[in-house]
Design a protein around this motif. Sequence first.
Motif, PDB file in Angstrom:
ATOM      1  N   LYS A  37      65.285  59.845  67.663  1.00 16.71           N
ATOM      2  CA  LYS A  37      66.112  58.640  67.814  1.00 16.71           C
ATOM      3  C   LYS A  37      65.255  57.392  67.890  1.00 16.71           C
ATOM      4  O   LYS A  37      64.284  57.326  68.638  1.00 16.71           O
ATOM      5  N   TRP A  97      87.773  54.379  74.968  1.00 15.64           N
ATOM      6  CA  TRP A  97      86.855  55.477  75.292  1.00 15.64           C
ATOM      7  C   TRP A  97      87.005  55.860  76.771  1.00 15.64           C
ATOM      8  O   TRP A  97      87.046  57.025  77.115  1.00 15.64           O
ATOM      9  N   ARG A 109      68.703  51.717  74.952  1.00 15.59           N
ATOM     10  CA  ARG A 109      69.098  52.876  75.754  1.00 15.59           C
ATOM     11  C   ARG A 109      68.172  54.003  75.312  1.00 15.59           C
ATOM     12  O   ARG A 109      66.964  53.833  75.374  1.00 15.59           O
ATOM     13  N   HIS A 164      71.257  53.744  66.852  1.00 15.79           N
ATOM     14  CA  HIS A 164      72.605  53.519  67.390  1.00 15.79           C
ATOM     15  C   HIS A 164      72.846  52.022  67.533  1.00 15.79           C
ATOM     16  O   HIS A 164      71.938  51.265  67.844  1.00 15.79           O
ATOM     17  N   LYS A 166      81.797  64.843  72.543  1.00  7.78           N
ATOM     18  CA  LYS A 166      81.365  64.818  73.952  1.00  7.78           C
ATOM     19  C   LYS A 166      82.563  64.541  74.876  1.00  7.78           C
ATOM     20  O   LYS A 166      83.632  64.126  74.395  1.00  7.78           O
ATOM     21  N   GLY A 213      83.018  59.319  66.498  1.00  3.64           N
ATOM     22  CA  GLY A 213      83.743  59.768  67.683  1.00  3.64           C
ATOM     23  C   GLY A 213      85.179  59.277  67.653  1.00  3.64           C
ATOM     24  O   GLY A 213      86.083  59.894  67.087  1.00  3.64           O
ATOM     25  N   LEU A 214      85.395  58.104  68.223  1.00  4.24           N
ATOM     26  CA  LEU A 214      86.742  57.585  68.496  1.00  4.24           C
ATOM     27  C   LEU A 214      87.711  57.621  67.310  1.00  4.24           C
ATOM     28  O   LEU A 214      88.872  58.005  67.468  1.00  4.24           O
ATOM     29  N   ARG A 231      78.234  59.464  62.159  1.00  4.81           N
ATOM     30  CA  ARG A 231      78.330  60.081  63.496  1.00  4.81           C
ATOM     31  C   ARG A 231      79.560  59.502  64.171  1.00  4.81           C
ATOM     32  O   ARG A 231      79.515  58.457  64.779  1.00  4.81           O
TER      33      ARG A 231
HETATM   34  C1  LIG Z   1      79.401  58.445  71.633  1.00  2.80           C
HETATM   35  C2  LIG Z   1      78.427  58.220  70.559  1.00  2.80           C
HETATM   36  C3  LIG Z   1      78.862  58.087  69.224  1.00  2.80           C
HETATM   37  C4  LIG Z   1      80.317  58.012  68.833  1.00  2.80           C
HETATM   38  O1  LIG Z   1      80.771  56.697  69.009  1.00  2.80           O
HETATM   39  P1  LIG Z   1      82.258  56.244  68.655  1.00  2.80           P
HETATM   40  O2  LIG Z   1      82.241  54.786  68.900  1.00  2.80           O
HETATM   41  O3  LIG Z   1      83.169  56.966  69.585  1.00  2.80           O
HETATM   42  O4  LIG Z   1      82.502  56.587  67.225  1.00  2.80           O
HETATM   43  C5  LIG Z   1      77.891  57.994  68.240  1.00  2.80           C
HETATM   44  N1  LIG Z   1      76.588  57.997  68.556  1.00  2.80           N
HETATM   45  C6  LIG Z   1      76.134  58.089  69.823  1.00  2.80           C
HETATM   46  C7  LIG Z   1      74.685  58.080  70.090  1.00  2.80           C
HETATM   47  C8  LIG Z   1      77.034  58.191  70.865  1.00  2.80           C
HETATM   48  O5  LIG Z   1      76.594  58.265  72.117  1.00  2.80           O
END
Ligand SMILES: *Cc1c(COP(=O)(O)O)cnc(C)c1O
Length: 382
Positions: free
Chosen positions: A133, A362, A140, A169, A42, A227-228, A225
């Motif tokens: 979810k 982030w 959230r 999450h 994203k 990201g960073l 899942r």
């Molecule tokens: C952004 C996001 C992630 C990724 O999180 P990181 O901390 O960057 O690994 C995973 N799940 C959801 C729902 C997110 O919004």
Amino acid sequence: MTEASSPPLRCWAEIDLAALERNIKSIRSALPDHIRYVAVVKADAYGHGINQTVARFMLSGVDIFAVANVREAAAVRELGPACPILLLSPILPDEDPFLLKYDAMPTVSSLGEVLRFQTLAVRAGRTLSVHLKIDTGMGRAGVWHEQGQEIYTAITQSRNLKLTGIFTHFPCAGTDPTFTDQQRRLFLELLDRLTPHPGSDLLIHADNSAGLETFPEKSPFNTVRVGLLQFGILPSEHSILSEVRTNPVLSFHARVGLVKTVPGGTGISYGRTHIVSKDTRIAVLTGGYGDGIPRALSNRGQVLIHGNTCPILGRVTMDQTVVDVSALPDTAVGDKATLVGRQKDAEITIGAFSRSADTIPWETLTSITMRVPRVYKANLAV
Ligand SMILES: *Cc1c(COP(=O)(O)O)cnc(C)c1O
């Protein structure tokens, strides 16, 4: 002299695509083989550029892409006609048709959404894949875990919806392992009570980058899942994920546009928040908050020039930032100043940069503005 094709770089980010590929492979190999991998890309792949990075992600063997919205899904779809795309944020009703157009899977958090997506799919004569979810304490998106069964039933009874994943999450995976464990337990308990019992092909995921720190060896979840961490940045200062070898993908630079000496007593930049006590040699850098150098770094941040640390003096302004180069008599116009990254043996990590600016990696990454060209180093990964 030949005419340059584009103006030289003033403030830019270098993106090491080979490092990205190595990082993803390294994260994958730290996980059991059967674990599937959702690459979170994203916000323009965390500021790294979605168009330029998606191909590398695919080469690195990710299973699914996750983005925030249908515009981002469109960008991924264009580059990956077949890859599954998950949308993490709630979908606005007028965005619904684009789920079909880009063949993207929405995240479902409410009964209203189930009905909406079922109607959408029926009208199009299609089947729409969705992920459910569960809110186990993030507060959230997601349906509160106690109502999980209800929505699960509604989805499984919707003939045009196909449930392909269930996830939750973590709000403080990096800081509160006890709370995170409790969330894992709530999520598992819900999964155990679901009837009909979910099939083994369902993607079950909870762990973001910080979640991987407490990822159980025999995890009941079959998907992560991330990201960073993919970008070579640890989710916290004391993260145990340093055992998973990753390297920063992005570095951030500006140049010295002017060097001069100001007499003692001079106030530097807007508001004159820093008054030099003696004659001081300063360098004016070709970048400011209009490029994503946070104004919060005023009188606090540092940059590297010739491998040496130079403090930021006075306020960061939109286009220019002043640093003290008294200790570096060789500094000249055109020199490279590194805001994030390495010079010789010195390094400013994105974590350190972010802490000085009272923010988090982030936000730092996604605040590097459109004015900043991303320069891609595309060497093959080894
Ligand atoms: C952004 C996001 C992630 C990724 O999180 P990181 O901390 O960057 O690994 C995973 N799940 C959801 C729902 C997110 O919004």
